[in-house]
Design an enzyme around this catalytic site. Structure first.
Site, mmCIF file in Angstrom:
data_model
loop_
_atom_site.group_PDB
_atom_site.id
_atom_site.type_symbol
_atom_site.label_atom_id
_atom_site.label_comp_id
_atom_site.label_asym_id
_atom_site.label_seq_id
_atom_site.Cartn_x
_atom_site.Cartn_y
_atom_site.Cartn_z
ATOM 1 N N GLU A 197 0.851 -1.188 0.000
ATOM 2 C CA GLU A 197 0.000 0.000 0.000
ATOM 3 C C GLU A 197 0.887 1.239 0.000
ATOM 4 O O GLU A 197 1.585 1.507 0.968
ATOM 5 C CB GLU A 197 -0.908 0.007 1.238
ATOM 6 C CG GLU A 197 -1.771 1.264 1.345
ATOM 7 C CD GLU A 197 -2.584 1.308 2.628
ATOM 8 O OE1 GLU A 197 -2.961 2.428 3.053
ATOM 9 O OE2 GLU A 197 -2.849 0.234 3.217
ATOM 10 N N ARG A 209 0.546 10.285 0.941
ATOM 11 C CA ARG A 209 0.998 11.263 1.929
ATOM 12 C C ARG A 209 2.186 12.057 1.422
ATOM 13 O O ARG A 209 2.691 12.946 2.120
ATOM 14 C CB ARG A 209 1.376 10.550 3.236
ATOM 15 C CG ARG A 209 0.201 9.865 3.908
ATOM 16 C CD ARG A 209 0.599 9.242 5.230
ATOM 17 N NE ARG A 209 -0.517 8.552 5.861
ATOM 18 C CZ ARG A 209 -0.460 7.958 7.034
ATOM 19 N NH1 ARG A 209 0.682 7.970 7.723
ATOM 20 N NH2 ARG A 209 -1.514 7.348 7.545
ATOM 21 N N THR A 238 -4.380 6.175 1.836
ATOM 22 C CA THR A 238 -4.645 7.567 2.214
ATOM 23 C C THR A 238 -5.252 8.338 1.043
ATOM 24 O O THR A 238 -4.895 9.493 0.779
ATOM 25 C CB THR A 238 -3.373 8.274 2.731
ATOM 26 O OG1 THR A 238 -2.609 7.374 3.534
ATOM 27 C CG2 THR A 238 -3.741 9.481 3.600
ATOM 28 N N LYS A 292 -11.866 -0.896 6.410
ATOM 29 C CA LYS A 292 -10.633 -0.764 7.188
ATOM 30 C C LYS A 292 -10.987 -0.224 8.575
ATOM 31 O O LYS A 292 -11.673 0.785 8.688
ATOM 32 C CB LYS A 292 -9.699 0.205 6.447
ATOM 33 C CG LYS A 292 -8.473 0.660 7.203
ATOM 34 C CD LYS A 292 -7.685 1.611 6.294
ATOM 35 C CE LYS A 292 -6.510 2.238 7.009
ATOM 36 N NZ LYS A 292 -5.723 3.107 6.103
#
Length: 213
Positions: free
Chosen positions: A41, A45, A69, A129
């Site tokens: 993943e 960011r 994210t 999640k």
């Protein structure tokens, strides 16, 4: 989508990666594969996320890359265009979820409460999640959620380490765990890919031992 989620389940522990330099992405992907982990993943960011996803997709096609994210539809579009096979978010953005479902892209939005889980169920999702996992109750929270939402699978992320990952993976409603400890910032900055491979191998060994969970 079923194939994607089956892959996550068998992988067990998915490295959550913040990468600053896209030039490191291919070396990183190869290091993870050397350790036995074939899913990663890459979080949005940093500015290097899209380029890193594309570099891995083009040069290490055996690695399944997810984008993490992801906060906007535009980020999701960029990620998928670059080759991301799945979209993962810290929270539940209905617009991102709707776009992913329309495009047939697996999406795992973040939830921290029963109400958020139910909202995702109403959108037709079967995997979410739990984030930030340890902060919102961790294993105890997941055990509590299993009662009313036994059909929902979770990918807990946040505060999970090698020492407590097995506690999560043994739960019947946990599909896989996300963990940032496999690719810590210091090792990535120093280019210590051998140590990253070692950490990946540790995580892989643990996950394999619990595949029958």
């Amino acid at each position: 989508m079923d194939e994607f989620f089956t892959l996550l389940h068998h992988t067990g522990i998915v490295p959550v990666i913040k990468i600053e330099d896209a030039n490191q992405s291919v070396h990183l992907a190869k290091a993870l594969l050397k350790g036995g982990i074939g899913v990663a993943e890459i979080t949005f960011r940093t500015e290097a996320a899209t380029e890193s996803i594309q570099a891995i997709t083009e040069n290490v096609p055996e690695m399944c890359v997810c984008a993490g994210t992801v906060l906007t539809v535009e980020q999701a579009q960029d990620a998928v265009s670059a080759g991301a096979k799945g979209i993962i978010s810290p929270g539940t953005n209905p617009e991102v979820v709707a776009w992913c479902l329309e495009m047939g892209v697996p999406v795992i939005p973040g939830c921290a409460t029963p109400s958020e889980v139910e909202a995702c169920m109403r959108m037709g999702l079967k995997v979410v999640k739990l984030f930030p996992a340890e902060v919102v109750g961790g294993v105890k929270m997941l055990k509590a959620l299993y009662g009313p939402y036994a059909s929902m699978k979770f990918m807990p992320t946040g505060g999970i380490q090698l020492q407590n990952a097995a506690d999560y993976l043994r739960l019947p409603n946990v599909l896989a765990c996300g963990g940032s400890w496999i690719v810590p910032a210091g090792l990535l900055q120093s280019g210590d890919y051998e140590e990253i491979s070692r950490l990946a191998a540790q995580a892989h060994e643990l996950a394999v031992s619990l595949v029958g969970r």
